[in-house]
Design an enzyme around this catalytic site. Structure first.
Site, PDB file in Angstrom:
ATOM      1  NE  ARG A  82      55.587  35.354  38.150  1.00 45.11           N
ATOM      2  CZ  ARG A  82      54.757  36.214  38.717  1.00 45.11           C
ATOM      3  NH1 ARG A  82      54.187  37.156  38.017  1.00 45.11           N
ATOM      4  NH2 ARG A  82      54.509  36.127  40.012  1.00 45.11           N
ATOM      5  CD  GLN A 120      32.858  42.103  45.062  1.00 38.15           C
ATOM      6  OE1 GLN A 120      32.482  41.719  43.960  1.00 38.15           O
ATOM      7  NE2 GLN A 120      32.493  43.262  45.557  1.00 38.15           N
ATOM      8  CG  ASP A 123      44.156  44.525  46.680  1.00 36.23           C
ATOM      9  OD1 ASP A 123      43.907  44.259  47.875  1.00 36.23           O
ATOM     10  OD2 ASP A 123      43.557  45.409  46.035  1.00 36.23           O
ATOM     11  CG  HIS A 138      36.326  37.135  44.167  1.00 34.82           C
ATOM     12  ND1 HIS A 138      35.956  38.282  43.497  1.00 34.82           N
ATOM     13  CD2 HIS A 138      35.216  36.358  44.226  1.00 34.82           C
ATOM     14  CE1 HIS A 138      34.669  38.191  43.176  1.00 34.82           C
ATOM     15  NE2 HIS A 138      34.199  37.046  43.610  1.00 34.82           N
ATOM     16  N   GLY A 208      33.213  50.815  46.202  1.00 36.52           N
ATOM     17  CA  GLY A 208      33.948  50.546  44.958  1.00 36.52           C
ATOM     18  C   GLY A 208      33.596  49.238  44.298  1.00 36.52           C
ATOM     19  CG  ASN A 234      31.101  53.362  42.830  1.00 35.58           C
ATOM     20  OD1 ASN A 234      31.610  54.033  41.936  1.00 35.58           O
ATOM     21  ND2 ASN A 234      31.032  52.043  42.784  1.00 35.58           N
ATOM     22  CB  ALA A 252      36.871  54.417  48.367  1.00 42.55           C
TER      23      ALA A 252
HETATM   24  P1  NAD Z   1      34.546  46.450  38.902  1.00 37.87           P
HETATM   25  O1  NAD Z   1      35.781  46.673  38.160  1.00 37.87           O
HETATM   26  O2  NAD Z   1      33.452  45.786  38.201  1.00 37.87           O
HETATM   27  O3  NAD Z   1      33.941  47.828  39.463  1.00 37.87           O
HETATM   28  C1  NAD Z   1      34.725  48.727  40.123  1.00 37.87           C
HETATM   29  C2  NAD Z   1      33.823  49.805  40.754  1.00 37.87           C
HETATM   30  O4  NAD Z   1      34.671  50.708  41.422  1.00 37.87           O
HETATM   31  C3  NAD Z   1      32.983  50.610  39.773  1.00 37.87           C
HETATM   32  O5  NAD Z   1      31.656  50.670  40.225  1.00 37.87           O
HETATM   33  C4  NAD Z   1      33.631  52.010  39.804  1.00 37.87           C
HETATM   34  O6  NAD Z   1      32.686  53.044  39.624  1.00 37.87           O
HETATM   35  C5  NAD Z   1      34.205  52.018  41.200  1.00 37.87           C
HETATM   36  N1  NAD Z   1      35.337  52.928  41.436  1.00 37.87           N
HETATM   37  C6  NAD Z   1      36.301  53.327  40.579  1.00 37.87           C
HETATM   38  N2  NAD Z   1      37.168  54.152  41.212  1.00 37.87           N
HETATM   39  C7  NAD Z   1      36.752  54.244  42.492  1.00 37.87           C
HETATM   40  C8  NAD Z   1      37.227  54.927  43.651  1.00 37.87           C
HETATM   41  N3  NAD Z   1      38.337  55.694  43.605  1.00 37.87           N
HETATM   42  N4  NAD Z   1      36.545  54.797  44.804  1.00 37.87           N
HETATM   43  C9  NAD Z   1      35.422  54.035  44.876  1.00 37.87           C
HETATM   44  N5  NAD Z   1      34.928  53.371  43.808  1.00 37.87           N
HETATM   45  C10 NAD Z   1      35.583  53.470  42.646  1.00 37.87           C
HETATM   46  O7  NAD Z   1      34.998  45.689  40.197  1.00 37.87           O
HETATM   47  P2  NAD Z   1      34.208  44.694  41.084  1.00 37.87           P
HETATM   48  O8  NAD Z   1      32.760  45.029  41.094  1.00 37.87           O
HETATM   49  O9  NAD Z   1      34.937  44.693  42.332  1.00 37.87           O
HETATM   50  O10 NAD Z   1      34.329  43.250  40.357  1.00 37.87           O
HETATM   51  C11 NAD Z   1      35.434  42.783  39.662  1.00 37.87           C
HETATM   52  C12 NAD Z   1      36.147  41.591  40.319  1.00 37.87           C
HETATM   53  O11 NAD Z   1      37.494  41.622  39.877  1.00 37.87           O
HETATM   54  C13 NAD Z   1      36.287  41.683  41.802  1.00 37.87           C
HETATM   55  O12 NAD Z   1      35.401  40.817  42.344  1.00 37.87           O
HETATM   56  C14 NAD Z   1      37.717  41.275  42.155  1.00 37.87           C
HETATM   57  O13 NAD Z   1      37.765  39.928  42.535  1.00 37.87           O
HETATM   58  C15 NAD Z   1      38.473  41.380  40.890  1.00 37.87           C
HETATM   59  N6  NAD Z   1      39.441  42.499  40.900  1.00 37.87           N
HETATM   60  C16 NAD Z   1      40.263  42.679  41.995  1.00 37.87           C
HETATM   61  C17 NAD Z   1      41.156  43.734  42.028  1.00 37.87           C
HETATM   62  C18 NAD Z   1      42.015  43.928  43.251  1.00 37.87           C
HETATM   63  O14 NAD Z   1      42.274  42.965  43.970  1.00 37.87           O
HETATM   64  N7  NAD Z   1      42.454  45.140  43.553  1.00 37.87           N
HETATM   65  C19 NAD Z   1      41.225  44.627  40.956  1.00 37.87           C
HETATM   66  C20 NAD Z   1      40.401  44.392  39.827  1.00 37.87           C
HETATM   67  C21 NAD Z   1      39.504  43.321  39.845  1.00 37.87           C
END
Ligand code: NAD
Ligand code: ZN
Length: 269
Positions: A82, A120, A123, A138, A208, A234, A252
């Protein structure tokens, strides 16, 4: 002044909520395509954007899967140590609980207004919130997966005494984290389900996600081409805004709660 007034005052939000609720109520098969933004309000940072993890800590190791394939034993040893640069991310995930957005999706499903979630996110927060029909494109951070037979396992069901661990089911496949690594193909079963859902879908909620990652970015395009409606949720513009029919420009948790509330006041199908 009621608590709800400031939300409704967000410019253009209320008419967009009305429109979104109407479209959802008129649709037969609604699918939510979810990205990291949904969990932002649970304290899990996104990867991209000004506050994003990659912006703050640099790009991730794009050869992650290649390294795993080259030497799975070494990969597992490092994982168990880790020592990740992204320890902060792991801690945020450990501490995260579902927010109003996750619960709104659970409510929509219970109301019969949402048929499937393609997430995607890794969590596990949809499951904790109580959603049922979920495809995790994912993977899921609390699970392991056999690279040969795709069987998923809880950590406690696989022995880590000998590395790399072997699949308890087919006995020949190596087991890895269910989370899809950079460079790793999306598991076939998950991809097939997403394609199937996108074919049936006549209304897709884009929640999101900046939608720059394929194949997830393809699904809304497919829905649009076959005549379906796209609703973006978004606070920021994305490459999908251009092809979206309704845009809810708000976090969201706020936007989806208002949609649920509006739908509850409509007659059932
Ligand atoms: P990204 O980080 O590229 O984009 C996140 C999007 O969320 C942006 O368009 C942003 O404007 C929007 N956003 C921010 N705050 C928001 C809110 N409160 N409500 C709605 N939208 C909001 O993420 P992505 O496009 O999902 O791609 C990144 C990849 O990374 C994902 O496919 C995922 O597998 C992984 N990831 C997962 C987690 C998780 O499991 N929580 C977190 C980070 C990344
Ligand atoms: Zn197996």
């Amino acid at each position: 002044m009621t608590l709800r007034e400031p939300q409704g005052e967000r410019e253009g939000l209320q008419p967009a909520i009305e429109e979104a609720a109407r479209v959802i109520a008129d649709s037969q098969h609604v699918v939510a395509l979810v990205g990291a933004g949904l969990s932002a309000e649970s304290g899990v940072p996104t990867f991209r954007g000004p506050e994003g993890l990659w912006t703050k800590h640099g790009e991730p190791d794009l050869r992650d899967y290649e390294r795993f394939v080259e030497d799975p034993k070494r990969w597992w040893e490092q994982r168990l140590e880790r020592t990740s640069r992204f320890a902060e991310f792991a801690q945020a995930l450990d501490e995260a609980v579902p927010n109003a957005g996750h619960f709104a999706l659970r409510d929509l499903e219970e109301m019969g207004r949402l048929q499937h979630i393609i997430t995607q996110n890794i969590d596990n927060l949809h499951q904790i919130a109580g959603s049922q029909a979920i495809t995790e494109i994912h993977g899921n951070r609390i699970k392991l997966r056999c690279v040969l037979c795709n069987q998923r396992w809880a950590y406690e069901d696989v022995s880590l005494d000998e590395l790399p661990p072997k699949c308890p089911d087919c006995a020949s496949g190596v087991v890895k984290s269910d989370t899809v690594m950079f460079g790793e193909p999306i598991p076939r079963d998950a991809l097939d389900e997403c394609i199937n859902q996108s074919r049936m879908c006549d209304c897709m909620l884009l929640i999101g996600t900046s939608a720059v990652v394929y194949p997830a970015a393809q699904f809304p395009e497919d829905v649009k081409i076959s005549g379906g409606t796209l609703i973006e949720v978004n606070p920021n513009e994305t490459p999908l805004t251009r092809i979206s029919d309704v845009v809810l420009r708000a976090p969201a948790g706020e936007a989806l709660s208002l949609v649920v509330e509006r739908l509850r006041s409509l007659p059932l199908r």
